[in-house]
Design an enzyme around this catalytic site. Structure first.
Site, PDB file in Angstrom:
ATOM      1  N   ASP A   1       0.834  -1.207   0.000  1.00 28.14           N
ATOM      2  CA  ASP A   1       0.000   0.000   0.000  1.00 28.14           C
ATOM      3  C   ASP A   1       0.864   1.251   0.000  1.00 28.14           C
ATOM      4  OD1 ASP A   1      -2.153  -1.665   0.123  1.00 28.14           O
ATOM      5  OD2 ASP A   1      -2.694  -1.203   2.200  1.00 28.14           O
TER       6      ASP A   1
ATOM      7  N   ASP B   1     -10.817  -5.255   7.084  1.00 33.08           N
ATOM      8  CA  ASP B   1      -9.927  -6.430   7.087  1.00 33.08           C
ATOM      9  C   ASP B   1      -9.637  -6.857   8.523  1.00 33.08           C
ATOM     10  OD1 ASP B   1      -9.806  -6.022   4.363  1.00 33.08           O
ATOM     11  OD2 ASP B   1      -7.873  -4.997   4.432  1.00 33.08           O
TER      12      ASP B   1
HETATM   13  C1  26A Z   1      -8.612  -6.492  -6.548  1.00 31.77           C
HETATM   14  N1  26A Z   1      -8.493  -5.383  -5.621  1.00 31.77           N
HETATM   15  C2  26A Z   1      -9.078  -4.134  -6.014  1.00 31.77           C
HETATM   16  C3  26A Z   1      -7.860  -5.583  -4.381  1.00 31.77           C
HETATM   17  C4  26A Z   1      -7.685  -4.555  -3.437  1.00 31.77           C
HETATM   18  C5  26A Z   1      -7.087  -4.901  -2.200  1.00 31.77           C
HETATM   19  N2  26A Z   1      -6.698  -6.146  -1.904  1.00 31.77           N
HETATM   20  C6  26A Z   1      -6.894  -7.064  -2.840  1.00 31.77           C
HETATM   21  N3  26A Z   1      -7.445  -6.813  -4.055  1.00 31.77           N
HETATM   22  N4  26A Z   1      -7.969  -3.229  -3.392  1.00 31.77           N
HETATM   23  C7  26A Z   1      -7.568  -2.776  -2.200  1.00 31.77           C
HETATM   24  N5  26A Z   1      -7.032  -3.781  -1.477  1.00 31.77           N
HETATM   25  C8  26A Z   1      -6.471  -3.758  -0.121  1.00 31.77           C
HETATM   26  O1  26A Z   1      -7.460  -3.445   0.782  1.00 31.77           O
HETATM   27  C9  26A Z   1      -6.798  -3.083   1.976  1.00 31.77           C
HETATM   28  C10 26A Z   1      -7.694  -2.243   2.839  1.00 31.77           C
HETATM   29  O2  26A Z   1      -8.862  -2.900   3.111  1.00 31.77           O
HETATM   30  C11 26A Z   1      -5.391  -2.720   0.079  1.00 31.77           C
HETATM   31  O3  26A Z   1      -4.135  -3.234  -0.261  1.00 31.77           O
HETATM   32  C12 26A Z   1      -5.504  -2.398   1.575  1.00 31.77           C
HETATM   33  O4  26A Z   1      -4.427  -2.903   2.313  1.00 31.77           O
END
Ligand code: 26A
Length: 365
Positions: free
Chosen positions: A38, A320
């Protein structure tokens, strides 16, 4: 959670004399998802507008977001944190469990690069038994976390995470053994964009052996644009997580014809299921509003822990952490209300900090 009419997973879970401390084996909780680094910064509304971002959303990076990552790093003060939704939850679960180490397993794909190294180091420090599929065609995935006030807009550039391969990783004998060793499974819906066959394989294993499979709706776009693979997995889902916006989108997409979150939870709970001996549980969070829990016989709302606005640092990772807290208790076979209490605790800890990061030890009793 204790469910009637089944052999509990308690075989692997040993209660001591005073029934307080529990011994838990390794690799009991399995997670698979997109490991991302992130890149987080407090931005302004102009920045959101320039890239067509909503203040509170989670999306996949498109062509128009190409410059976003560079601009974020150049214009704003950024922080780097290990992320990826499932990986965050698994880490939080391990943190809540503390000992022994490696009660949790994580699979995902990274690149052979410096960001990949950071993710490996962070997983090790968190005592998660991470087995990454490492490949050099794509760099490790990143996620721009654009913070405005208590909102966060996440733009994920999956890169390597999108290269996860069932054949090249999940199916390998030593890896599949770890899947078989688990009693509880968790996969964020985000992974439906990467490898539905991997999800289905794990979900079938769980249902055939009468274990617990949990899934998260993850984002409105998953409910909308990945509806087909989502509904293929749904019959295997014992525990479904989501937040209020995902619940609303899911309900609309399923033609539930109601805006009422409790009603959406009830209808979702009743969707067809493979293991009918284990009725589905649906849990919808609503930020600082009550959490909705739907079980076979009731729908209830459970208040979250109170927190004053000044104490909130960053809500990124709250959902999360909620899941991680929940899972940390379900592996001990605890009642669902107790799992939600742990979920609320973990989320409350994480929103006081930047990114999905944790203090040394939990103070959960
Ligand atoms: C496929 N996408 C859009 C994603 C994500 C994701 N993790 C997996 N797939 N989009 C955002 N995140 C994660 O969500 C967390 C916060 O809830 C980010 O990396 C962040 O740590």
């Amino acid at each position: 959670m204790r469910m009637a009419s089944e052999e509990p997973q308690a075989k692997k879970i040993k209660l001591d004399e005073n029934e307080k401390s529990l011994e838990c084996g390794e690799n009991l909780l399995f997670g698979m998802g997109n490991p991302l680094l992130d890149i987080s910064a407090v931005v302004d509304k102009d920045f959101l507008d320039k890239y067509g971002l909503k203040a509170n959303d989670q999306i996949l990076a498109e062509e128009k977001h190409k410059e976003l990552f560079d601009e974020l790093v150049k214009k704003f003060k950024v922080e780097y944190h290990a992320g990826g939704s499932t990986q965050n939850s698994i880490k939080v679960a391990q943190w809540m469990i503390q000992m022994p180490h490696r009660v949790t397993t994580f699979f995902g794909c990274i690149g052979i690069d410096s960001f990949g190294k950071i993710l490996k180091k962070k997983a090790e420090e968190a005592h998660v038994d991470a087995h990454y599929y490492e490949q050099n065609e794509q760099p490790t995935g990143t996620c721009a976390a654009c913070i405005t006030g208590n909102n966060r807009s996440l733009v994920a550039n999956l890169a390597a995470a999108n290269c996860y391969s069932q054949e090249k990783h999940l199916d390998l004998e030593e890896n599949w053994k770890l899947v078989e060793k688990a009693q509880v499974y968790y996969i964020a819906g985000f992974f439906l964009t990467v490898s539905p066959p991997s999800i289905l394989k794990v979900a079938s294993e769980s249902s055939e052996k009468n274990k617990l499979f949990s899934l998260n709706l993850s984002a409105p776009f998953i409910c909308q644009f990945f509806k087909e693979p989502l509904m293929q997995v749904m019959p295997y889902v014992d525990i479904l997580f989501g937040n209020e916006t995902e619940a609303a989108t899911f309900g609309r997409e399923q033609g539930f014809e109601t805006e009422d979150i409790k009603e959406i939870a009830r209808k979702t709970q009743a969707l067809p299921k493979v293991n009918t001996n284990k009725p589905r549980i649906v849990i919808f969070t609503q930020g600082d509003d009550d959490t909705i829990l739907a079980t076979a016989d009731k729908v209830v709302s459970i208040p979250v822990l109170e927190i004053s606005p000044e104490e909130i640092v960053d809500t990124n990772g709250a959902g999360d952490a909620f899941v991680g807290g929940f899972l940390s208790q379900i592996v001990y076979n605890r009642p669902v209300e107790e799992c939600i209490r742990a979920a609320h605790y973990a989320a409350n800890v994480v929103i006081r900090r930047s990114g999905c990061t944790l203090p040394e030890k939990p103070e959960f009793k």
